[in-house]
Write an enzyme that holds these catalytic residues in place. Structure first.
Site, PDB file in Angstrom:
ATOM      1  N   ARG A  27       1.355  -1.332  -0.176  1.00 19.55           N
ATOM      2  CA  ARG A  27       0.152  -0.423   0.131  1.00 19.55           C
ATOM      3  C   ARG A  27       0.672   1.246  -0.276  1.00 19.55           C
ATOM      4  NH1 ARG A  27      -0.346   5.000   3.088  1.00 19.55           N
ATOM      5  NH2 ARG A  27      -0.146   4.079   4.578  1.00 19.55           N
ATOM      6  N   HIS A 236       5.072   4.464  12.872  1.00 16.02           N
ATOM      7  CA  HIS A 236       5.534   4.661  11.066  1.00 16.02           C
ATOM      8  C   HIS A 236       6.402   5.546  11.182  1.00 16.02           C
ATOM      9  CE1 HIS A 236       3.239   4.460   6.879  1.00 16.02           C
ATOM     10  NE2 HIS A 236       3.923   5.193   7.016  1.00 16.02           N
ATOM     11  N   CYS A 269       3.738   8.903   0.641  1.00 17.65           N
ATOM     12  CA  CYS A 269       2.352   9.256   0.467  1.00 17.65           C
ATOM     13  C   CYS A 269       2.710  10.602  -0.755  1.00 17.65           C
ATOM     14  CB  CYS A 269       2.362  10.316   1.272  1.00 17.65           C
ATOM     15  SG  CYS A 269      -0.204  10.902   1.870  1.00 17.65           S
TER      16      CYS A 269
HETATM   17  C1  LIG Z   1     -10.786  11.723   0.745  1.00 18.84           C
HETATM   18  C2  LIG Z   1     -11.224  11.516  -0.872  1.00 18.84           C
HETATM   19  C3  LIG Z   1     -11.801  10.614  -1.210  1.00 18.84           C
HETATM   20  C4  LIG Z   1     -12.183  13.034  -0.612  1.00 18.84           C
HETATM   21  O1  LIG Z   1     -11.968  13.391  -1.699  1.00 18.84           O
HETATM   22  P1  LIG Z   1     -13.215  14.238  -2.175  1.00 18.84           P
HETATM   23  O2  LIG Z   1     -12.439  14.988  -3.688  1.00 18.84           O
HETATM   24  O3  LIG Z   1     -13.108  15.524  -1.433  1.00 18.84           O
HETATM   25  O4  LIG Z   1     -14.298  13.010  -2.137  1.00 18.84           O
HETATM   26  P2  LIG Z   1     -15.900  13.533  -3.152  1.00 18.84           P
HETATM   27  O5  LIG Z   1     -16.834  12.919  -2.417  1.00 18.84           O
HETATM   28  O6  LIG Z   1     -16.002  15.010  -3.176  1.00 18.84           O
HETATM   29  O7  LIG Z   1     -15.989  12.331  -4.047  1.00 18.84           O
HETATM   30  C5  LIG Z   1     -14.585  12.477  -5.084  1.00 18.84           C
HETATM   31  C6  LIG Z   1     -15.216  11.604  -6.123  1.00 18.84           C
HETATM   32  O8  LIG Z   1     -14.508  10.176  -5.637  1.00 18.84           O
HETATM   33  C7  LIG Z   1     -15.083   9.865  -5.117  1.00 18.84           C
HETATM   34  N1  LIG Z   1     -14.693   8.941  -4.172  1.00 18.84           N
HETATM   35  C8  LIG Z   1     -15.123   9.158  -3.076  1.00 18.84           C
HETATM   36  N2  LIG Z   1     -14.117   8.646  -2.064  1.00 18.84           N
HETATM   37  C9  LIG Z   1     -14.500   7.728  -2.505  1.00 18.84           C
HETATM   38  C10 LIG Z   1     -14.125   5.798  -2.034  1.00 18.84           C
HETATM   39  N3  LIG Z   1     -13.016   5.767  -1.041  1.00 18.84           N
HETATM   40  N4  LIG Z   1     -13.513   5.058  -2.783  1.00 18.84           N
HETATM   41  C11 LIG Z   1     -13.859   5.285  -4.221  1.00 18.84           C
HETATM   42  N5  LIG Z   1     -13.730   6.292  -5.293  1.00 18.84           N
HETATM   43  C12 LIG Z   1     -14.220   7.348  -3.855  1.00 18.84           C
HETATM   44  C13 LIG Z   1     -16.581  10.108  -5.014  1.00 18.84           C
HETATM   45  O9  LIG Z   1     -17.655   9.245  -6.233  1.00 18.84           O
HETATM   46  C14 LIG Z   1     -16.140  10.854  -6.381  1.00 18.84           C
HETATM   47  O10 LIG Z   1     -16.672  10.659  -7.633  1.00 18.84           O
HETATM   48  P3  LIG Z   1     -17.195  11.634  -8.804  1.00 18.84           P
HETATM   49  O11 LIG Z   1     -18.849  11.624  -8.190  1.00 18.84           O
HETATM   50  O12 LIG Z   1     -16.504  13.009  -9.057  1.00 18.84           O
HETATM   51  O13 LIG Z   1     -16.915  10.101 -10.351  1.00 18.84           O
HETATM   52  C15 LIG Z   1      -9.452  12.090  -1.489  1.00 18.84           C
HETATM   53  O14 LIG Z   1      -9.187  12.577  -0.756  1.00 18.84           O
HETATM   54  C16 LIG Z   1      -9.042  10.410  -0.982  1.00 18.84           C
HETATM   55  O15 LIG Z   1      -9.932   9.758  -1.741  1.00 18.84           O
HETATM   56  N6  LIG Z   1      -7.956  10.440  -0.576  1.00 18.84           N
HETATM   57  C17 LIG Z   1      -6.936   9.906  -0.389  1.00 18.84           C
HETATM   58  C18 LIG Z   1      -6.350  10.305  -0.315  1.00 18.84           C
HETATM   59  C19 LIG Z   1      -4.603   8.937   0.141  1.00 18.84           C
HETATM   60  O16 LIG Z   1      -5.166   7.832   0.054  1.00 18.84           O
HETATM   61  N7  LIG Z   1      -3.392   9.794   0.388  1.00 18.84           N
HETATM   62  C20 LIG Z   1      -2.368   8.410   0.714  1.00 18.84           C
HETATM   63  C21 LIG Z   1      -3.082   7.793   2.156  1.00 18.84           C
HETATM   64  S1  LIG Z   1      -2.263   8.446   3.327  1.00 18.84           S
HETATM   65  C22 LIG Z   1      -0.674   8.440   3.742  1.00 18.84           C
HETATM   66  O17 LIG Z   1      -0.048   7.857   2.865  1.00 18.84           O
HETATM   67  C23 LIG Z   1      -0.169   7.984   5.343  1.00 18.84           C
HETATM   68  C24 LIG Z   1       0.467   7.115   5.946  1.00 18.84           C
HETATM   69  C25 LIG Z   1      -1.011   6.533   5.956  1.00 18.84           C
HETATM   70  O18 LIG Z   1       0.808   6.281   5.419  1.00 18.84           O
HETATM   71  C26 LIG Z   1       0.291   7.609   7.491  1.00 18.84           C
HETATM   72  C27 LIG Z   1       1.598   8.514   6.926  1.00 18.84           C
HETATM   73  O19 LIG Z   1       2.607   8.398   6.021  1.00 18.84           O
HETATM   74  O20 LIG Z   1       1.933   9.125   8.238  1.00 18.84           O
END
Ligand SMILES: CC(C)(COP(=O)([O-])OP(=O)([O-])OC[C@H]1O[C@@H](n2cnc3c(N)ncnc32)[C@H](O)[C@@H]1OP(=O)([O-])[O-])[C@@H](O)C(=O)NCCC(=O)NCCSC(=O)C[C@@](C)(O)CC(=O)[O-]
Length: 340
Positions: A27, A236, A269
């Site tokens: 991931r 982490h 990230c």
């Molecule tokens: C939270 C949101 C969804 C808000 O994003 P948004 O644009 O505000 O969401 P929305 O509700 O307006 O939806 C936008 C579009 O995405 C779709 N959508 C909405 N949600 C989903 C979902 N769950 N699965 C699939 N599709 C989804 C939704 O259906 C829509 O599709 P459209 O109608 O435009 O075709 C977005 O910001 C997001 O996905 N963020 C994730 C970013 C990410 O994955 N970052 C990396 C992981 S965190 C990390 O790496 C840190 C960590 C954990 O490792 C620890 C560290 O190192 O600190």
């Protein structure tokens, strides 16, 4: 005292205690890769990690594919997973939509949890407002409100819930982050039912004393109902400035027994510009074993997997421990064939 006897003393003091490695390479390790990696490669990575003894393998994310396209095949990957009650495969879930997608997948397997390909999700939020906005398009408060609902639904569905706090020490947009911020958030994550909160040095520039301070503030803040229980925290650490292993070992010395790491030091990230990969599993396992802890991970196998996945994604192997182990194995093989 000689270095060898100092090491024996240290090893004896940790008495073979178990430290759980949460292998995040499928991931966190791959999410930031620009070219789409075939699902079959991700599945092979997970299977190799299982064989090497990994007990917890973060296997994907149900996040928006518009935000992180690399994770859009998570359901496909989980469908190939043979359930094994000794191995967990948490997946990241940021909102209701992500949980809906996971629950829809689990419906295919019926109500018998032992048949599910995963029974665990990971929620994530951040200790700085700007990072939270960049990563999840909402404020910290909004993210916690969102996650509380997701957590309640997930727990009711029989899933285990883990929590992440990103940028606990430094934020790529805001700079230094107050450790108290993590304490407040950890309290809420634990209250909403997370069994563990992973403290993320997302930028990879924290020092051991900064990470200890973050843990101390979390323990202080959560010392009520949750008892300031160190077993509820995980490390982490990214390794941008080369402090990753020191930070991990510092937190383990404070009692943390769950450590996130990625073979080959892969990862990062997408919303943490400039940060490099996770601390590599190879150096974490080497360091922990040398200090007398056990992890259940076969170090030589981890080194081979780190090289293999680095080759697959066309990157240099970022694990110096892994490279050293592979060089030793190659020398041993040469010596063996010279003797034949
Ligand atoms: C939270 C949101 C969804 C808000 O994003 P948004 O644009 O505000 O969401 P929305 O509700 O307006 O939806 C936008 C579009 O995405 C779709 N959508 C909405 N949600 C989903 C979902 N769950 N699965 C699939 N599709 C989804 C939704 O259906 C829509 O599709 P459209 O109608 O435009 O075709 C977005 O910001 C997001 O996905 N963020 C994730 C970013 C990410 O994955 N970052 C990396 C992981 S965190 C990390 O790496 C840190 C960590 C954990 O490792 C620890 C560290 O190192 O600190």
């Amino acid at each position: 005292m000689s270095i060898a006897s100092q090491r024996t003393l240290l090893a004896n003091s940790s008495k073979g205690e178990h430290v759980r490695i949460v292998e995040v390479s499928p991931r966190d390790g791959l999410q930031n890769e620009k070219g789409l990696i075939p699902a079959s490669t991700k599945v092979e990575l997970i299977h190799k990690l299982r064989k090497a003894g990994a007990e917890c393998i973060e296997s994907g994310s149900f996040v928006s594919p518009k935000w992180v396209p690399q994770m859009k095949d998570t359901a496909e990957i989980l469908r190939t997973m043979r359930p094994d009650s000794t191995i967990s495969h948490p997946v990241l879930v940021p909102n209701d939509k992500g949980l809906d997608l996971l629950l829809k997948l689990l419906e295919e397997y019926g109500s018998d949890k032992s048949a599910w390909p995963t029974d665990e999700i990971a929620l994530f939020t951040a200790a700085s407002e700007q990072f939270c906005k960049a990563n999840t398009n909402c404020s910290i408060q909004e993210s916690l409100q969102r996650l509380e609902k997701v957590s309640e639904r997930a727990l009711n569905a029989g899933l285990r819930v883990r929590g992440y706090i990103s940028v606990v020490a430094h934020c790529p947009y805001q700079g230094k982050v107050k450790p108290e911020a993590s304490g407040e958030i950890a309290e809420q994550l634990l209250q909403m039912g997370c069994y563990e909160v992973s403290l993320g040095d997302t930028v990879g520039s924290a020092s051991p004393s900064e990470m200890r301070e973050v843990l101390a503030k979390c323990l202080q803040k959560t010392s009520g109902k949750n008892g300031g229980d160190v077993s509820k925290y995980a490390a982490h650490c990214h390794d941008t400035m080369g402090t990753g292993l020191a930070n991990v070992l510092a937190l383990v010395r404070e009692g943390v027994r769950s450590v996130d790491a990625a073979v080959g030091g892969l990862g990062g990230c997408p919303y943490s510009p400039g940060a490099t990969g996770n601390i590599d599993t190879e150096s974490v396992v080497y360091g922990l074993h040398a200090e007398g802890y056990e992890t259940g991970i076969d170090l030589e196998e981890a080194a081979k997997i780190g090289q293999w996945i680095s080759d697959q994604v066309g990157k240099q192997n970022n694990s110096s421990a892994g490279r050293a182990i592979l060089a030793r194995l190659a020398r041993q093989e040469e010596e063996m064939s010279a003797k034949l």
